[in-house]
Design a protein around this motif. Sequence first.
Motif, PDB file in Angstrom:
ATOM      1  N   ALA A   1       7.848  14.259 -34.311  1.00 15.65           N
ATOM      2  CA  ALA A   1       7.330  14.188 -35.683  1.00 15.65           C
ATOM      3  C   ALA A   1       8.025  13.056 -36.438  1.00 15.65           C
ATOM      4  CB  ALA A   1       7.564  15.516 -36.390  1.00 15.65           C
ATOM      5  N   ASP A   2       7.299  12.420 -37.337  1.00 17.20           N
ATOM      6  CA  ASP A   2       7.807  11.235 -38.041  1.00 17.20           C
ATOM      7  C   ASP A   2       9.153  11.481 -38.713  1.00 17.20           C
ATOM      8  OD1 ASP A   2       5.432  10.102 -37.257  1.00 17.20           O
ATOM      9  OD2 ASP A   2       4.531  10.101 -39.247  1.00 17.20           O
ATOM     10  N   GLY A   3       9.279  12.558 -39.476  1.00 14.49           N
ATOM     11  CA  GLY A   3      10.521  12.835 -40.185  1.00 14.49           C
ATOM     12  C   GLY A   3      11.679  13.077 -39.246  1.00 14.49           C
TER      13      GLY A   3
ATOM     14  N   ALA B   1      21.924   9.725 -43.327  1.00 13.14           N
ATOM     15  CA  ALA B   1      20.500   9.678 -42.978  1.00 13.14           C
ATOM     16  C   ALA B   1      19.689  10.505 -43.970  1.00 13.14           C
ATOM     17  CB  ALA B   1      20.280  10.173 -41.555  1.00 13.14           C
ATOM     18  N   GLY B   2      20.202  11.676 -44.333  1.00 15.11           N
ATOM     19  CA  GLY B   2      19.533  12.495 -45.342  1.00 15.11           C
ATOM     20  C   GLY B   2      19.439  11.766 -46.673  1.00 15.11           C
ATOM     21  N   GLU B   3      20.538  11.122 -47.055  1.00 15.72           N
ATOM     22  CA  GLU B   3      20.555  10.340 -48.290  1.00 15.72           C
ATOM     23  C   GLU B   3      19.520   9.222 -48.216  1.00 15.72           C
ATOM     24  OE1 GLU B   3      23.574   7.134 -50.272  1.00 15.72           O
ATOM     25  OE2 GLU B   3      24.490   8.886 -49.342  1.00 15.72           O
TER      26      GLU B   3
ATOM     27  N   GLY C   1      21.307  19.315 -44.852  1.00 15.81           N
ATOM     28  CA  GLY C   1      20.888  20.415 -43.978  1.00 15.81           C
ATOM     29  C   GLY C   1      19.517  20.159 -43.364  1.00 15.81           C
ATOM     30  N   THR C   2      18.612  19.623 -44.151  1.00 15.30           N
ATOM     31  CA  THR C   2      17.279  19.276 -43.635  1.00 15.30           C
ATOM     32  C   THR C   2      17.391  18.175 -42.593  1.00 15.30           C
ATOM     33  OG1 THR C   2      16.254  19.885 -45.733  1.00 15.30           O
ATOM     34  CG2 THR C   2      14.984  18.430 -44.278  1.00 15.30           C
ATOM     35  N   ALA C   3      18.206  17.170 -42.885  1.00 10.69           N
ATOM     36  CA  ALA C   3      18.409  16.082 -41.922  1.00 10.69           C
ATOM     37  C   ALA C   3      19.003  16.622 -40.633  1.00 10.69           C
ATOM     38  CB  ALA C   3      19.311  15.001 -42.520  1.00 10.69           C
ATOM     39  N   ARG C   4      19.963  17.530 -40.755  1.00 10.74           N
ATOM     40  CA  ARG C   4      20.602  18.113 -39.569  1.00 10.74           C
ATOM     41  C   ARG C   4      19.574  18.887 -38.731  1.00 10.74           C
ATOM     42  NH1 ARG C   4      24.443  19.764 -42.212  1.00 10.74           N
ATOM     43  NH2 ARG C   4      25.844  18.036 -41.809  1.00 10.74           N
ATOM     44  N   SER C   5      18.693  19.646 -39.399  1.00  9.85           N
ATOM     45  CA  SER C   5      17.649  20.390 -38.678  1.00  9.85           C
ATOM     46  C   SER C   5      16.685  19.440 -37.968  1.00  9.85           C
ATOM     47  CB  SER C   5      16.856  21.273 -39.645  1.00  9.85           C
ATOM     48  OG  SER C   5      17.681  22.251 -40.204  1.00  9.85           O
ATOM     49  N   ARG C   6      16.317  18.373 -38.660  1.00  8.05           N
ATOM     50  CA  ARG C   6      15.411  17.394 -38.046  1.00  8.05           C
ATOM     51  C   ARG C   6      16.057  16.730 -36.836  1.00  8.05           C
ATOM     52  NH1 ARG C   6      12.756  14.149 -43.231  1.00  8.05           N
ATOM     53  NH2 ARG C   6      11.629  15.936 -44.091  1.00  8.05           N
ATOM     54  N   LEU C   7      17.328  16.391 -36.969  1.00  5.89           N
ATOM     55  CA  LEU C   7      18.034  15.772 -35.848  1.00  5.89           C
ATOM     56  C   LEU C   7      18.113  16.729 -34.667  1.00  5.89           C
ATOM     57  CD1 LEU C   7      19.657  13.375 -34.715  1.00  5.89           C
ATOM     58  CD2 LEU C   7      21.703  14.442 -35.703  1.00  5.89           C
ATOM     59  N   HIS C   8      18.395  17.990 -34.949  1.00  8.15           N
ATOM     60  CA  HIS C   8      18.487  18.991 -33.881  1.00  8.15           C
ATOM     61  C   HIS C   8      17.146  19.107 -33.144  1.00  8.15           C
ATOM     62  CE1 HIS C   8      19.680  22.594 -31.743  1.00  8.15           C
ATOM     63  NE2 HIS C   8      18.554  23.162 -32.161  1.00  8.15           N
ATOM     64  N   ARG C   9      16.040  19.187 -33.911  1.00 12.38           N
ATOM     65  CA  ARG C   9      14.711  19.282 -33.276  1.00 12.38           C
ATOM     66  C   ARG C   9      14.418  18.051 -32.432  1.00 12.38           C
ATOM     67  NH1 ARG C   9      12.907  21.400 -38.284  1.00 12.38           N
ATOM     68  NH2 ARG C   9      12.228  19.311 -38.912  1.00 12.38           N
ATOM     69  N   ALA C  10      14.728  16.868 -32.984  1.00 12.07           N
ATOM     70  CA  ALA C  10      14.437  15.628 -32.261  1.00 12.07           C
ATOM     71  C   ALA C  10      15.254  15.550 -30.978  1.00 12.07           C
ATOM     72  CB  ALA C  10      14.729  14.418 -33.151  1.00 12.07           C
ATOM     73  N   ARG C  11      16.538  15.863 -31.055  1.00 12.47           N
ATOM     74  CA  ARG C  11      17.387  15.795 -29.864  1.00 12.47           C
ATOM     75  C   ARG C  11      16.977  16.837 -28.829  1.00 12.47           C
ATOM     76  NH1 ARG C  11      23.351  14.281 -32.301  1.00 12.47           N
ATOM     77  NH2 ARG C  11      23.005  12.047 -32.172  1.00 12.47           N
TER      78      ARG C  11
ATOM     79  N   ASP D   1      12.657   9.695 -37.764  1.00 13.65           N
ATOM     80  CA  ASP D   1      13.404   8.878 -38.730  1.00 13.65           C
ATOM     81  C   ASP D   1      14.885   9.240 -38.726  1.00 13.65           C
ATOM     82  OD1 ASP D   1      11.193   7.429 -39.576  1.00 13.65           O
ATOM     83  OD2 ASP D   1      10.820   8.692 -41.330  1.00 13.65           O
ATOM     84  N   VAL D   2      15.199  10.531 -38.792  1.00 13.48           N
ATOM     85  CA  VAL D   2      16.606  10.949 -38.804  1.00 13.48           C
ATOM     86  C   VAL D   2      17.280  10.562 -37.495  1.00 13.48           C
ATOM     87  CG1 VAL D   2      18.204  12.906 -38.902  1.00 13.48           C
ATOM     88  CG2 VAL D   2      16.244  12.830 -40.450  1.00 13.48           C
ATOM     89  N   LEU D   3      16.630  10.859 -36.384  1.00 13.03           N
ATOM     90  CA  LEU D   3      17.204  10.548 -35.074  1.00 13.03           C
ATOM     91  C   LEU D   3      17.556   9.064 -34.951  1.00 13.03           C
ATOM     92  CD1 LEU D   3      17.785  11.471 -32.078  1.00 13.03           C
ATOM     93  CD2 LEU D   3      15.469  10.677 -31.583  1.00 13.03           C
TER      94      LEU D   3
END
Length: 201
Positions: free
Chosen positions: A141-143, A161-163, A170-180, A146-148
Amino acid sequence: MAAVTRPPAAGRESDAGVIGRSRREPEAFAALFDRHYTAVHGYAARRLGPALADDVAAETFLIAFDRRDRYDTARPDARPWLYGIASNLVARHHRAEVRLYRALARSGADEVTEGHADGVAGRLDARAVRGPLARALAGIADGDRDVLLLVAWAQLSVQEAGEALGVPAGTARSRLHRARKKIRAALGDTDPTSLGEDLDR
């Protein structure tokens, strides 16, 4: 949580200082361009290929210059702000980015070899991983992507990255976890985006 900041090198004016000064002396903004253009260009080139990177990098700094009056000078490091602008511009080229990843997945070749991203590419077992990695990146997913890529290629912390993307850490961390998780699944439990470091801070 306090923002992650990187202090300027001894004797060097912070990015915030440069931006603040450029409000009175517009030519001072050139120092920010000189410091960060190569890295922003490299990030755009890795995401979109060299044909679009020049435009994205140049437009990033034009937008930054136009918005310098709104920059929060309490943040000494402007990299998250600049990468946020660049990421928004990359998003306009979503189809081109996905096409690039799909082409890389088919060919296994890496046409983009410039900028700071070379360090990341050099850490990968290039020929064996590029195709599957590119295929996995195209499916994220795009978001999340982006974080990854801000963490892996721009070397921002998760908080930075969240900034950059205007989302909570926390949202950035969740996105990174999903991407990884998707990257590991696609590459047989290996994750070349982690670079052997704990960048989840």
